[in-house]
Write an enzyme that holds these catalytic residues in place. Sequence first.
Site, PDB file in Angstrom:
ATOM      1  N   ARG A  16       0.854  -1.200   0.000  1.00  0.00           N
ATOM      2  CA  ARG A  16       0.000   0.000   0.000  1.00  0.00           C
ATOM      3  C   ARG A  16       0.881   1.239   0.000  1.00  0.00           C
ATOM      4  NH1 ARG A  16      -0.649   0.974   5.845  1.00  0.00           N
ATOM      5  NH2 ARG A  16       0.422  -0.739   6.856  1.00  0.00           N
ATOM      6  N   TYR A 156      13.079   6.969  14.313  1.00  0.00           N
ATOM      7  CA  TYR A 156      12.827   7.032  12.863  1.00  0.00           C
ATOM      8  C   TYR A 156      13.951   7.808  12.155  1.00  0.00           C
ATOM      9  CZ  TYR A 156      10.036   7.828   8.583  1.00  0.00           C
ATOM     10  OH  TYR A 156       9.572   7.879   7.287  1.00  0.00           O
ATOM     11  N   LYS A 160      16.553   6.380   9.304  1.00  0.00           N
ATOM     12  CA  LYS A 160      16.614   6.926   7.943  1.00  0.00           C
ATOM     13  C   LYS A 160      17.985   7.549   7.650  1.00  0.00           C
ATOM     14  CE  LYS A 160      12.406   5.796   6.685  1.00  0.00           C
ATOM     15  NZ  LYS A 160      12.158   4.826   5.610  1.00  0.00           N
ATOM     16  N   ILE A 189       4.111  12.969   2.550  1.00  0.00           N
ATOM     17  CA  ILE A 189       3.326  12.363   1.477  1.00  0.00           C
ATOM     18  C   ILE A 189       2.033  11.812   2.086  1.00  0.00           C
ATOM     19  CG2 ILE A 189       3.357  10.657  -0.409  1.00  0.00           C
ATOM     20  CD1 ILE A 189       5.652  12.783  -0.574  1.00  0.00           C
TER      21      ILE A 189
HETATM   22  P1  NDP Z   1       2.527   2.839   4.846  1.00  0.00           P
HETATM   23  O1  NDP Z   1       2.418   2.701   6.310  1.00  0.00           O
HETATM   24  O2  NDP Z   1       1.369   3.363   4.070  1.00  0.00           O
HETATM   25  O3  NDP Z   1       2.957   1.418   4.198  1.00  0.00           O
HETATM   26  C1  NDP Z   1       4.070   0.744   4.701  1.00  0.00           C
HETATM   27  C2  NDP Z   1       4.290  -0.540   3.950  1.00  0.00           C
HETATM   28  O4  NDP Z   1       5.449  -1.172   4.509  1.00  0.00           O
HETATM   29  C3  NDP Z   1       3.138  -1.524   4.084  1.00  0.00           C
HETATM   30  O5  NDP Z   1       2.942  -2.226   2.878  1.00  0.00           O
HETATM   31  C4  NDP Z   1       3.633  -2.467   5.173  1.00  0.00           C
HETATM   32  O6  NDP Z   1       3.124  -3.807   5.099  1.00  0.00           O
HETATM   33  C5  NDP Z   1       5.116  -2.497   4.881  1.00  0.00           C
HETATM   34  N1  NDP Z   1       5.883  -2.940   6.041  1.00  0.00           N
HETATM   35  C6  NDP Z   1       5.971  -2.342   7.254  1.00  0.00           C
HETATM   36  N2  NDP Z   1       6.739  -3.080   8.076  1.00  0.00           N
HETATM   37  C7  NDP Z   1       7.144  -4.154   7.363  1.00  0.00           C
HETATM   38  C8  NDP Z   1       7.941  -5.288   7.655  1.00  0.00           C
HETATM   39  N3  NDP Z   1       8.510  -5.441   8.851  1.00  0.00           N
HETATM   40  N4  NDP Z   1       8.124  -6.197   6.686  1.00  0.00           N
HETATM   41  C9  NDP Z   1       7.562  -6.063   5.486  1.00  0.00           C
HETATM   42  N5  NDP Z   1       6.802  -5.012   5.129  1.00  0.00           N
HETATM   43  C10 NDP Z   1       6.589  -4.075   6.068  1.00  0.00           C
HETATM   44  O7  NDP Z   1       3.830   3.733   4.611  1.00  0.00           O
HETATM   45  P2  NDP Z   1       4.171   4.831   3.490  1.00  0.00           P
HETATM   46  O8  NDP Z   1       3.740   4.363   2.158  1.00  0.00           O
HETATM   47  O9  NDP Z   1       3.737   6.147   3.981  1.00  0.00           O
HETATM   48  O10 NDP Z   1       5.772   4.831   3.578  1.00  0.00           O
HETATM   49  C11 NDP Z   1       6.568   4.028   2.743  1.00  0.00           C
HETATM   50  C12 NDP Z   1       8.034   4.392   3.005  1.00  0.00           C
HETATM   51  O11 NDP Z   1       8.234   5.779   2.751  1.00  0.00           O
HETATM   52  C13 NDP Z   1       8.480   4.129   4.440  1.00  0.00           C
HETATM   53  O12 NDP Z   1       9.801   3.660   4.439  1.00  0.00           O
HETATM   54  C14 NDP Z   1       8.401   5.519   5.063  1.00  0.00           C
HETATM   55  O13 NDP Z   1       9.276   5.643   6.144  1.00  0.00           O
HETATM   56  C15 NDP Z   1       8.816   6.382   3.884  1.00  0.00           C
HETATM   57  N6  NDP Z   1       8.388   7.760   4.017  1.00  0.00           N
HETATM   58  C16 NDP Z   1       7.060   8.085   4.021  1.00  0.00           C
HETATM   59  C17 NDP Z   1       6.682   9.413   4.139  1.00  0.00           C
HETATM   60  C18 NDP Z   1       5.263   9.839   4.116  1.00  0.00           C
HETATM   61  O14 NDP Z   1       5.026  11.058   4.224  1.00  0.00           O
HETATM   62  N7  NDP Z   1       4.290   8.947   3.955  1.00  0.00           N
HETATM   63  C19 NDP Z   1       7.674  10.483   4.290  1.00  0.00           C
HETATM   64  C20 NDP Z   1       9.032  10.009   4.267  1.00  0.00           C
HETATM   65  C21 NDP Z   1       9.358   8.704   4.132  1.00  0.00           C
HETATM   66  P3  NDP Z   1       1.558  -4.126   5.438  1.00  0.00           P
HETATM   67  O15 NDP Z   1       0.772  -3.444   4.363  1.00  0.00           O
HETATM   68  O16 NDP Z   1       1.500  -5.606   5.353  1.00  0.00           O
HETATM   69  O17 NDP Z   1       1.310  -3.571   6.794  1.00  0.00           O
END
Ligand code: NDP
Length: 248
Positions: A16, A156, A160, A189
């Site tokens: 997602r 966090y 990062k 985002i």
């Molecule tokens: P979401 O919480 O929407 O999605 C996170 C995804 O990572 C999910 O698919 C989740 O799996 C998966 N995940 C989490 N833990 C694990 C694990 N231990 N093993 C396998 N999969 C895992 O996050 P975002 O889309 O917002 O963020 C994606 C990346 O971007 C992250 O690294 C985040 O730190 C980074 N980021 C996001 C920002 C933002 O504003 N959104 C800003 C800066 C960085 P499941 O669906 O099964 O739970």
Amino acid sequence: MQRFAGKTAVVTGGGRGIGGSIAMALAAEGAKVAVVSRSESSCGASAEAINADYPGAAKAYAVDVSDHEAVQELGKQIIADFGGVNILVNNAGVTRDGLLMRMKEEDWTTVLDTNLKGAFNTVKAFMRVLMKAEDPRIINIASVIGLIGNAGQANYAASKAGLIGFTKSVARELSGRQVTCNAVAPGFITTDMTGELPEKVREEVLGKIPLSSFGEVGDIASAVLFLASKEARYITGQVLAVDGGMTM
Ligand code: NDP
């Protein structure tokens, strides 16, 4: 344009949010995609959505990226299923926010193990196959918080910032085999992760963004696709902030 026809990509956290968008965008440009996430339902639904538009492009794998052994097994399985890997996107990430006074050891360990060790685990699992692949790419999804820090996100930010150091070291180690390794540092985002934040915090952040809006998942996917493309062959060890100008 089918920039990734004949290529295979692995996208962690592809169930997602940002990872889901990256996986879909890669498939739209011809890549086969291994969608990895924690839960079967999340990666399964993402792969199903991709296959609905691009039949046979995606396969789902439910694995916890922080589990070293499980990720090495995952690597073998994906290589057996697809015959190789060209692009690895380390996007899986979590937050466990809290001021240091209240942060528990478990909050620290979970975030570091997922966001930083998770990338180490996948690079270990795929580096050999990437070293033999055509146009091999590693793209790590960091965060602007890894560059500037944030009160309430020491775990966090450390994960990062660590990921950025890891990116540069991997870029240097694998450069001889033409494997590039770069990081994308998203700003704010709109996803489930940021949806959890209180309205007051969201307003404060918005005031710090020169382009005066939050980013969309597609903004990160566009940057990742560029770094994954042939056109980016001479870019390695870099951090590309995609943040509406927040950290310039
Ligand atoms: P979401 O919480 O929407 O999605 C996170 C995804 O990572 C999910 O698919 C989740 O799996 C998966 N995940 C989490 N833990 C694990 C694990 N231990 N093993 C396998 N999969 C895992 O996050 P975002 O889309 O917002 O963020 C994606 C990346 O971007 C992250 O690294 C985040 O730190 C980074 N980021 C996001 C920002 C933002 O504003 N959104 C800003 C800066 C960085 P499941 O669906 O099964 O739970």
